[in-house]
Design an enzyme around this catalytic site. Structure first.
Site, mmCIF file in Angstrom:
data_model
loop_
_atom_site.group_PDB
_atom_site.id
_atom_site.type_symbol
_atom_site.label_atom_id
_atom_site.label_comp_id
_atom_site.label_asym_id
_atom_site.label_seq_id
_atom_site.Cartn_x
_atom_site.Cartn_y
_atom_site.Cartn_z
ATOM 1 N N LYS A 104 -9.886 -5.216 4.332
ATOM 2 C CA LYS A 104 -7.937 -5.418 3.719
ATOM 3 C C LYS A 104 -6.884 -5.621 4.826
ATOM 4 C CE LYS A 104 -4.685 -3.406 1.063
ATOM 5 N NZ LYS A 104 -4.591 -4.008 -1.133
ATOM 6 N N CYS A 112 6.168 9.341 1.359
ATOM 7 C CA CYS A 112 5.832 10.947 2.149
ATOM 8 C C CYS A 112 5.058 11.698 1.735
ATOM 9 C CB CYS A 112 7.001 11.269 2.652
ATOM 10 S SG CYS A 112 8.684 10.105 2.755
HETATM 11 O O1 M6R Z 1 -1.653 -7.619 4.150
HETATM 12 P P1 M6R Z 1 -1.553 -9.002 3.427
HETATM 13 O O2 M6R Z 1 0.411 -9.107 2.724
HETATM 14 O O3 M6R Z 1 -0.585 -9.506 4.970
HETATM 15 O O4 M6R Z 1 -2.691 -9.962 3.745
HETATM 16 C C1 M6R Z 1 -2.615 -10.615 3.113
HETATM 17 C C2 M6R Z 1 -4.121 -11.251 1.819
HETATM 18 O O5 M6R Z 1 -5.362 -10.879 3.482
HETATM 19 C C3 M6R Z 1 -4.052 -10.632 0.841
HETATM 20 O O6 M6R Z 1 -2.764 -10.555 0.297
HETATM 21 C C4 M6R Z 1 -5.549 -10.647 -0.042
HETATM 22 O O7 M6R Z 1 -5.184 -11.907 -0.526
HETATM 23 C C5 M6R Z 1 -5.388 -10.049 -1.036
HETATM 24 N N1 M6R Z 1 -5.685 -8.333 -0.281
HETATM 25 C C6 M6R Z 1 -5.990 -9.798 -2.300
HETATM 26 O O8 M6R Z 1 -6.525 -9.344 -3.343
#
Ligand code: M6R
Length: 601
Positions: free
Chosen positions: A596, A2
């Site tokens: 991301k 928040c």
């Molecule tokens: O949002 P999510 O946890 O589902 O994303 C999965 C992967 O794309 C994510 O964990 C990715 O491997 C990381 N950005 C790596 O640091």
């Protein structure tokens, strides 16, 4: 996470009341990087009324739908809410009114004794409208105002009643001030021409003024139109503090003094771990989630990338602590590998920072078509995963801006550890030491990482090995390394190395080992297989004479039991990949080719 913002203006200089809506809306936009699901605005009017508008949604949508732009008043409060206590809803959105509607306030953080306080307030005859913990802050002050105390004394007493980490801002009609208090959550005051303001952080203050006063824990700040005053919550005594002039840019202010979001997020891990533990202890859905896991025929932990690595560690914890097997599986492989074997007596726990990863959503659709139980573990509340889950565990990390996942990984692992302990009937108090241990680990490993950066900077090919609890850590460390240094780094079970990859080792070839305290003898064999061929064994583990004498370099971690060591072991690898990324001239926050949130197949 928040965010709060409050402003007090000098109404006397205007014939009509100031138009505060645009300023409050802009403050909301500037707080929005923290992550949120609801938005609310309140202005205190000269006619002793409060104009309160709030709803679920994004700042611009809610501001336009509820016409924040037209809101007038001498004082105003804005809040962005990221749901932890109470579902995201209009009634749970903040700010909140007191019982008779002449006080209004909003908070940031977690009031962890909300359930008990709500019962007390209702028993005392107060009007409690929501299940949100922010409302407790208002009633906690109301309780003492109604007993005839002045605002400062009432806040001092409320501070004792409200357990948890939070900051809140509050005001009453018919006065000229706003009051804010800090306990564990960020709070900064600003002093400008004809106004003062207060906020969870600097980005919403800096466009208005660069004259600020940083509020410390246990301090109350009173905002007047032309100055601020500080008091201690211990006894209400006044505190003197110099005004600071901020010269740094807006972007660096958003990064809280860190050069990159990734480093900021790495250092936020102890704090968000503490917040998660508070939330898990109070989570209303916890029993439902535990029962679902207890009674399931088969349990699947499903995720991608970093979240998948947390799933592997989760499965290890579940077997060790609750004697329950679980299948960790990459989301796109879920249907291909297990599709025909799934049925309605199975449960999937789908793990995702964003809650929007298409591969994960596809796997949920498969699970739904088989009638499986769907649980979630997710950082972004309001995301598709939260909507598709029967119940979910929120990761409460706030917004993770940097593409490489750091704080969401450690909170995923902590959530798994907590679930395994609860399922196995173990007391969870041993987790209380975690935030401090994480902080200690970060401080302890930082100076040890520096020489490694020079050593590894020229290498474009390396391995990261682990065993047992550190196997998923090796995978995650290697992923961080690949993602932001662009070097090829393969994560692997240490015992598999001799089954093929050992042929890559020649003079100086770097192999990183993540060593758990239970697996030292096995790892010592692996280390020697590398060093006797001229390779360089760099070991991350607790100080141990046999590791020290066999490794070329030992990066030592503070002592902790095997389960916690598993979790702490990722911290030096996060730091190492961050510094290597910089040393190789890259931007760790925004690595090339990556996004991301991957909403594509
Ligand atoms: O949002 P999510 O946890 O589902 O994303 C999965 C992967 O794309 C994510 O964990 C990715 O491997 C990381 N950005 C790596 O640091």
């Amino acid at each position: 996470m928040c965010g709060i913002f409050g402003i007090v203006t000098s109404a006397e200089t205007n014939l009509s009341e100031p138009l505060l809506g645009p300023t409050l809306t802009e403050a909301g936009r500037r707080l929005s990087y923290r992550g949120y699901d609801s938005v609310g605005c309140a202005t205190l009017r000269a006619d002793r009324s409060i104009d309160l508008r709030k709803d679920v949604g994004k700042v611009d949508q809610v501001a336009s739908r509820l016409n924040f732009q037209e809101m007038r008043g001498t004082r105003g409060i804005l809040q962005l809410r990221w749901a932890t206590f109470g579902a995201p809803s209009q009634v749970n959105a903040q700010p909140h009114l007191d019982s008779d509607g002449d006080m209004v306030g909003a908070h940031n953080g977690n009031v962890v004794n909300t359930a008990e306080l709500r019962q007390q307030f209702m028993a005392e005859g107060m009007v409690v409208r929501s299940t949100n913990d922010g409302e407790c802050c208002v009633h906690a002050v109301e309780r003492y105002i109604d007993r005839g105390e002045d605002f400062i004394a009432a806040i001092c007493h409320a501070y004792v009643d409200l357990a948890g980490d939070y900051a809140f801002v509050i005001g009453r009609v018919g006065e000229q001030e706003l009051y804010a208090v800090k306990k564990g959550s960020g709070l900064v005051a600003g002093i400008g021409e004809g106004f003062t303001c207060v906020s969870s952080d600097l980005p919403s203050i800096l466009p208005l003024t660069r004259h600020v006063v940083r509020i410390e824990d246990g301090e109350i700040v009173t905002l007047y139109p032309d100055h601020v005053e500080l008091h201690s919550v211990l006894d209400g005594s006044p505190i003197q503090r110099e005004i600071e002039i901020i010269t740094e840019s807006m972007e660096s202010a958003q990064k809280g003094g860190f050069p990159h979001f990734m480093l900021k997020e790495i250092h936020e891990q102890p704090t968000v771990a503490g917040e998660l533990l508070h939330v898990l202890a109070e989570l209303p859905e916890m029993e439902q989630i535990l029962n679902r896991l207890k009674t399931a025929r088969h349990i699947y932990f499903v995720g991608c990338g970093t979240s998948y690595h947390a799933c592997i560690l989760g499965a290890i914890y579940l077997a060790r602590l609750a004697g329950r097997p679980a299948f960790p599986i990459l989301a796109p492989q879920f249907s291909a590998q297990y599709g025909p074997a799934l049925d309605q007596s199975d449960v999937g726990l789908f793990v995702s920072q964003s809650g929007e990863t298409k591969d994960v959503i596809n796997a949920i659709q498969v699970a739904q078509s088989r009638g499986m139980g769907i649980l979630g573990m997710v950082n972004v509340v309001g995301s598709t995963l939260t909507r598709l889950s029967e119940a979910y565990l929120p990761l409460v990390c706030g917004y993770e801006i940097s593409v490489p996942a750091t704080k969401t990984f450690t909170n995923q692992v902590i959530a798994f550890l907590y679930l395994a302990m609860r399922l196995g009937g173990h007391p969870t108090d041993s987790l209380d030491q975690l935030p401090e241990l994480m902080q200690k680990t970060l401080e302890h490993v930082a100076p040890q990482i520096e020489p490694l950066v020079e050593l590894l900077a020229p290498r474009s090919d390396l391995y990261c090995l682990g065993y047992g609890l550190t196997y998923p850590i090796a995978l995650e460390g290697a992923l961080k390394m690949k993602e932001i240094t662009y070097a090829h780094c393969e994560g692997m079970l240490s015992t598999e190395f001799k089954h093929g990859p050992l042929s890559a080792v020649d003079e100086g070839y770097p192999v990183l080992f993540s060593a758990g305290p239970e697996d030292t003898p096995l790892l010592v064999s692996g280390i020697n297989e590398v060093t006797c061929r001229g390779g360089k064994a760099i070991v991350f583990g607790q100080d141990d004479p046999s590791l020290r004498s066999n490794a070329d370099i030992l990066v030592s971690l503070p002592p902790a039991g095997a389960n916690l060591n598993g979790l702490l072991s990722i911290l030096p690898l996060q730091l190492l990949s961050y510094h290597l990324s910089l040393r190789r001239g890259f931007d760790p926050d925004f690595p090339r080719n990556l996004s991301k949130t991957l909403t594509v197949d």
